[in-house]
Design a protein around this motif. Structure first.
Motif, PDB file in Angstrom:
ATOM      1  N   GLY A  71      94.926  14.558  56.147  1.00 50.66           N
ATOM      2  CA  GLY A  71      95.503  15.430  57.147  1.00 50.66           C
ATOM      3  C   GLY A  71      96.022  16.726  56.549  1.00 50.66           C
ATOM      4  O   GLY A  71      96.343  17.663  57.258  1.00 50.66           O
ATOM      5  N   GLY A  72      96.099  16.769  55.221  1.00 48.08           N
ATOM      6  CA  GLY A  72      96.576  17.971  54.551  1.00 48.08           C
ATOM      7  C   GLY A  72      95.811  18.298  53.283  1.00 48.08           C
ATOM      8  O   GLY A  72      95.830  19.427  52.817  1.00 48.08           O
ATOM      9  N   ALA A  73      95.138  17.290  52.727  1.00 54.19           N
ATOM     10  CA  ALA A  73      94.403  17.490  51.474  1.00 54.19           C
ATOM     11  C   ALA A  73      93.416  16.342  51.279  1.00 54.19           C
ATOM     12  O   ALA A  73      93.573  15.259  51.842  1.00 54.19           O
ATOM     13  CB  ALA A  73      95.360  17.546  50.295  1.00 54.19           C
ATOM     14  N   TRP A  74      92.395  16.608  50.448  1.00 56.28           N
ATOM     15  CA  TRP A  74      91.480  15.546  50.049  1.00 56.28           C
ATOM     16  C   TRP A  74      92.212  14.620  49.091  1.00 56.28           C
ATOM     17  O   TRP A  74      92.970  15.069  48.239  1.00 56.28           O
ATOM     18  CB  TRP A  74      90.247  16.125  49.343  1.00 56.28           C
ATOM     19  CG  TRP A  74      89.375  16.934  50.254  1.00 56.28           C
ATOM     20  CD1 TRP A  74      89.246  18.288  50.254  1.00 56.28           C
ATOM     21  CD2 TRP A  74      88.526  16.450  51.287  1.00 56.28           C
ATOM     22  NE1 TRP A  74      88.349  18.675  51.230  1.00 56.28           N
ATOM     23  CE2 TRP A  74      87.896  17.559  51.875  1.00 56.28           C
ATOM     24  CE3 TRP A  74      88.221  15.191  51.781  1.00 56.28           C
ATOM     25  CZ2 TRP A  74      86.989  17.450  52.929  1.00 56.28           C
ATOM     26  CZ3 TRP A  74      87.313  15.076  52.821  1.00 56.28           C
ATOM     27  CH2 TRP A  74      86.712  16.189  53.382  1.00 56.28           C
ATOM     28  N   VAL A  75      92.013  13.321  49.234  1.00 60.19           N
ATOM     29  CA  VAL A  75      92.669  12.341  48.370  1.00 60.19           C
ATOM     30  C   VAL A  75      91.746  12.047  47.195  1.00 60.19           C
ATOM     31  O   VAL A  75      90.610  11.596  47.391  1.00 60.19           O
ATOM     32  CB  VAL A  75      93.000  11.047  49.146  1.00 60.19           C
ATOM     33  CG1 VAL A  75      93.622  10.016  48.226  1.00 60.19           C
ATOM     34  CG2 VAL A  75      93.918  11.362  50.320  1.00 60.19           C
ATOM     35  N   PRO A  76      92.216  12.310  45.958  1.00 60.57           N
ATOM     36  CA  PRO A  76      91.387  12.048  44.777  1.00 60.57           C
ATOM     37  C   PRO A  76      90.998  10.574  44.674  1.00 60.57           C
ATOM     38  O   PRO A  76      91.777   9.683  45.024  1.00 60.57           O
ATOM     39  CB  PRO A  76      92.285  12.444  43.601  1.00 60.57           C
ATOM     40  CG  PRO A  76      93.363  13.288  44.188  1.00 60.57           C
ATOM     41  CD  PRO A  76      93.522  12.843  45.616  1.00 60.57           C
TER      42      PRO A  76
END
Length: 62
Positions: A31-36
């Motif tokens: 919802g705010g960033a790609w999850v590594p």
């Protein structure tokens, strides 16, 4: 800054979207960033879409 899925104006909800860095893969957007570490091969046409976010994407409780 992370580029949201779709690259459009409105930020999409958390979920799996096509991975912008690896064609043919999906990756979790929180919802705010790609999850590594959440990139995986895109599901086949059998509806094999992951339904739950990876543990790393879920905030820890208080």
């Amino acid at each position: 800054m992370a580029t949201p899925p779709g690259g459009g104006g409105e930020v999409p909800q958390a979920g799996y979207y096509p991975d912008p860095s690896i064609p043919g893969y999906i990756r979790y957007w929180n919802g705010g960033a790609w999850v590594p570490g959440t990139s995986r091969p895109a599901p086949s046409d059998t509806g094999d879409v992951p339904s739950r976010p990876p543990a790393a994407a879920v905030p820890a409780g208080p």
